[in-house]
Design a protein around this motif. Structure first.
Motif, mmCIF file in Angstrom:
data_model
loop_
_atom_site.group_PDB
_atom_site.id
_atom_site.type_symbol
_atom_site.label_atom_id
_atom_site.label_comp_id
_atom_site.label_asym_id
_atom_site.label_seq_id
_atom_site.Cartn_x
_atom_site.Cartn_y
_atom_site.Cartn_z
ATOM 1 N N ALA B 39 -38.557 16.253 -4.351
ATOM 2 C CA ALA B 39 -39.441 14.641 -4.799
ATOM 3 C C ALA B 39 -39.805 14.373 -3.775
ATOM 4 N N ALA B 40 -40.638 13.776 -3.270
ATOM 5 C CA ALA B 40 -41.671 13.833 -1.605
ATOM 6 C C ALA B 40 -40.292 13.065 -0.697
ATOM 7 N N GLY B 41 -40.892 14.258 0.601
ATOM 8 C CA GLY B 41 -40.071 13.670 1.531
ATOM 9 C C GLY B 41 -38.506 14.242 1.558
ATOM 10 N N GLN B 62 -31.583 16.978 -17.769
ATOM 11 C CA GLN B 62 -32.673 16.567 -17.418
ATOM 12 C C GLN B 62 -34.216 17.612 -18.918
ATOM 13 N N ASN B 63 -35.169 16.594 -18.535
ATOM 14 C CA ASN B 63 -36.506 17.352 -19.738
ATOM 15 C C ASN B 63 -36.914 18.712 -20.029
ATOM 16 N N LEU B 82 -42.869 13.773 -18.659
ATOM 17 C CA LEU B 82 -42.381 12.937 -18.069
ATOM 18 C C LEU B 82 -43.099 12.442 -16.635
ATOM 19 N N LEU B 83 -43.189 10.849 -16.240
ATOM 20 C CA LEU B 83 -43.418 10.811 -15.420
ATOM 21 C C LEU B 83 -42.197 11.278 -13.430
ATOM 22 N N SER B 84 -41.690 11.188 -14.435
ATOM 23 C CA SER B 84 -39.908 11.359 -13.619
ATOM 24 C C SER B 84 -40.266 12.880 -13.205
ATOM 25 N N ASP B 85 -41.208 13.724 -14.147
ATOM 26 C CA ASP B 85 -41.266 15.197 -13.500
ATOM 27 C C ASP B 85 -42.218 15.349 -12.904
ATOM 28 N N SER B 86 -42.762 14.491 -12.428
ATOM 29 C CA SER B 86 -43.883 14.730 -11.338
ATOM 30 C C SER B 86 -42.561 15.631 -10.024
ATOM 31 N N GLY B 87 -43.105 15.931 -8.683
ATOM 32 C CA GLY B 87 -42.303 16.728 -7.868
ATOM 33 C C GLY B 87 -43.112 18.063 -7.425
ATOM 34 N N SER B 112 -48.088 16.888 -10.854
ATOM 35 C CA SER B 112 -48.943 15.388 -10.884
ATOM 36 C C SER B 112 -47.817 15.384 -12.282
ATOM 37 N N VAL B 113 -47.588 14.160 -12.802
ATOM 38 C CA VAL B 113 -47.601 13.303 -14.077
ATOM 39 C C VAL B 113 -48.007 12.360 -13.920
#
Lengths: 111, 114
Positions: B39-41, B62-63, B82-87, B112-113
């Motif tokens: 995840a970012a940072g 997880q998904n 899912l949105l939470s898969d962004s990274g 980016s989701v």
């Protein structure tokens, strides 16, 4: 394997100064590794120190290991702007091949 | 010498769409293979690792899923993002049998989701 905890979380120094970051872990290890990650890139292996070693050098890098305190430190001497990156330690305590990385230390070297 | 290839470098996907990220290694045989997410940072989270063809260990529920159809190919998939898969997704190879567990990373895929 176990997760190392790096300290400090962030470090900002001037070019030419030395940078020291620390890593603590909880159980006995076979070796401990340090990696660097430039922004937006993959990690790059820097140095590995075995449990029976106390100090190791590679160019401007010096790593120490104190197994009695379960800690390691990475010293970068005469830092350069190009050393700006995040640094991660990975204590390795098994033969599974897994490494667990912590949050890292973000180093900024100002020119 | 060994090289690791990971693609694509960036990916923008809508929520609910499928995902397939591919990683291949050259110049070594029977490597251990790893998928991480960052995840970012933040630090790296180990998602999956594989010690051989068809052998996948999942580290966190997880998904996502992973497959290893060939010795030097590792694929990360999702049926519905899912949105939470962004990274930032990183593939790595290494070898426990080589005595050091040093890992070598690909350049990463920024997902980016939206």
């Amino acid at each position: 394997s176990q997760q190392g905890e790096e300290d400090p979380q962030a470090l900002s120094i001037q070019e030419g100064e030395n940078a020291t970051m620390n890593c603590s872990y909880k159980t006995s290890i076979n070796n401990l590794q340090w990696y660097r990650q430039n922004s937006g890139r993959g990690l790059v292996h820097l140095i590995l120190i075995r449990s029976n070693e106390r100090e190791k050098h590679s160019g401007r890098l010096r790593v120490t290991l104190d197994t009695s305190k379960k800690s390691s430190s990475l010293l970068i001497t005469a830092s350069r702007a190009a050393d700006t990156a995040s640094y991660f330690c990975a204590p390795n305590s098994g033969n599974t091949g897994k490494l667990i990385f912590g949050q890292g230390t973000t180093l900024q070297v100002k020119p | 010498s060994q090289t690791i290839h990971q693609w694509p470098a960036t990916l923008v996907q809508p929520v609910g769409s499928p995902l397939s990220l591919e990683c291949t290694v050259e110049g070594t045989s029977n490597p251990n293979l790893y998928w991480y997410r960052q995840a970012a940072g933040r630090g790296l989270q180990l998602l999956f690792y594989s010690v051989g063809i068809g052998q996948i260990s999942s580290e966190v529920p997880q998904n996502l899923s992973a497959s290893r159809p060939q010795d030097r190919q590792f694929i990360l998939s999702s049926k519905k993002l899912l949105l939470s898969d962004s990274g930032f997704y990183l593939c790595a190879w290494g070898g426990a049998g080589r005595g050091s567990n040093i890992q070598y990373f690909g350049a990463g895929t920024r997902l980016s989701v939206l």
